[in-house]
Design a protein around this motif. Structure first.
Motif, PDB file in Angstrom:
ATOM      1  N   VAL A  21      30.325   2.133   9.313  1.00 30.11           N
ATOM      2  CA  VAL A  21      29.598   1.045   8.652  1.00 30.11           C
ATOM      3  C   VAL A  21      28.624   0.403   9.633  1.00 30.11           C
ATOM      4  O   VAL A  21      27.499   0.020   9.266  1.00 30.11           O
ATOM      5  N   LYS A  24      25.491   2.410   9.848  1.00 28.39           N
ATOM      6  CA  LYS A  24      24.681   2.252   8.642  1.00 28.39           C
ATOM      7  C   LYS A  24      23.963   0.902   8.633  1.00 28.39           C
ATOM      8  O   LYS A  24      22.793   0.815   8.245  1.00 28.39           O
ATOM      9  N   SER A 157      26.631  12.169   1.129  1.00 29.80           N
ATOM     10  CA  SER A 157      27.112  10.823   0.828  1.00 29.80           C
ATOM     11  C   SER A 157      26.600   9.818   1.861  1.00 29.80           C
ATOM     12  O   SER A 157      26.171   8.715   1.516  1.00 29.80           O
ATOM     13  N   ASP A 158      26.646  10.200   3.144  1.00 29.55           N
ATOM     14  CA  ASP A 158      26.171   9.308   4.193  1.00 29.55           C
ATOM     15  C   ASP A 158      24.663   9.074   4.085  1.00 29.55           C
ATOM     16  O   ASP A 158      24.169   7.971   4.323  1.00 29.55           O
ATOM     17  N   THR A 160      22.937   9.090   1.373  1.00 30.01           N
ATOM     18  CA  THR A 160      22.754   8.156   0.258  1.00 30.01           C
ATOM     19  C   THR A 160      23.042   6.734   0.694  1.00 30.01           C
ATOM     20  O   THR A 160      22.313   5.795   0.335  1.00 30.01           O
ATOM     21  N   SER A 161      24.091   6.563   1.491  1.00 29.46           N
ATOM     22  CA  SER A 161      24.432   5.238   1.999  1.00 29.46           C
ATOM     23  C   SER A 161      23.337   4.698   2.913  1.00 29.46           C
ATOM     24  O   SER A 161      22.984   3.520   2.848  1.00 29.46           O
TER      25      SER A 161
END
Length: 212
Positions: A21, A24, A157-158, A160-161
């Motif tokens: 997190v 990101k 997925s990452d 997209t995040s």
């Protein structure tokens, strides 16, 4: 006797560690910082050109048109120079552009909001030159920033995040610059001073976001 050879194909799967997190958020802060310098020009530069620099509205609009066309030619050149860069150091391929380029972009942002004591033609030339040079500086920050997300992970997925965090950072910068800039400028008795000082403050915040 015939011998039948059966080939077994072994599929090797490399497990990639998911982004944290913190990683990101740090990536999203890049667009937060980027927005602090990009949004200033989009929201306030036309008003500055017409109301403070005294450039006619039609001529001011022409500055944006020509600069966008110039950016369309400049961006592929900047992208190629980054892609084919040699001697990549410890900071990686893209990070130096973000860390050092953000400081240059901050200076260029302030310079676009300065109205020199020149003739009308001189002011117009200065506006064209400062905004077009700013566009080059922005390309050297925004293009590697966009490429950084793809190089951070191959996980769908990452990625997209990362896109979601980037969008959040961009919207956050737009929100702050939309509501904070004008009240701060009004604190100054002279807009010619207020604009570059406030843009300098916003740009410093943008630099800090890149270093988070």
């Amino acid at each position: 006797m015939s011998v039948v050879a059966t080939e077994r194909k072994v599929e090797i799967k490399v497990e990639e560690k998911n982004l944290s997190v913190k990683e990101k958020i740090s990536y999203g802060m890049g667009d937060f910082g980027n927005g602090f310098m990009f949004d200033l020009g989009q929201l306030y530069l036309l008003k500055f050109f017409t109301d403070v620099a005294g450039i006619p509205a039609a001529a001011a609009g022409g500055i944006f048109l020509v600069s966008k066309l110039f950016a369309a030619v400049c961006d592929p050149i900047v992208g190629s120079s980054i892609d084919y860069r040699q001697n990549i150091g410890a900071k990686g391929k893209f990070r130096p552009y973000l860390l050092f380029g953000s400081m240059v972009l901050a200076i260029l942002t302030v310079l676009t909001f300065i109205s020199p004591n020149l003739s009308p033609a001189g002011k117009l030339i200065y506006a064209y030159a400062s905004y077009m040079i700013w566009g080059i500086g922005y390309s050297f920050v925004n293009i590697p920033y966009g490429s950084l997300g793809a190089s951070m992970t191959q996980n769908t997925s990452d990625r997209t995040s990362l896109a979601a965090f980037r969008q959040t950072g961009s919207l956050g910068a737009l929100f702050v610059t939309s509501i904070a800039v004008v009240p701060l400028i009004l604190l100054f008795p002279n807009e010619k001073i207020g604009y570059p000082v406030v843009m300098g403050i916003m740009s410093v915040i943008g630099i800090i976001a890149f270093y988070v």
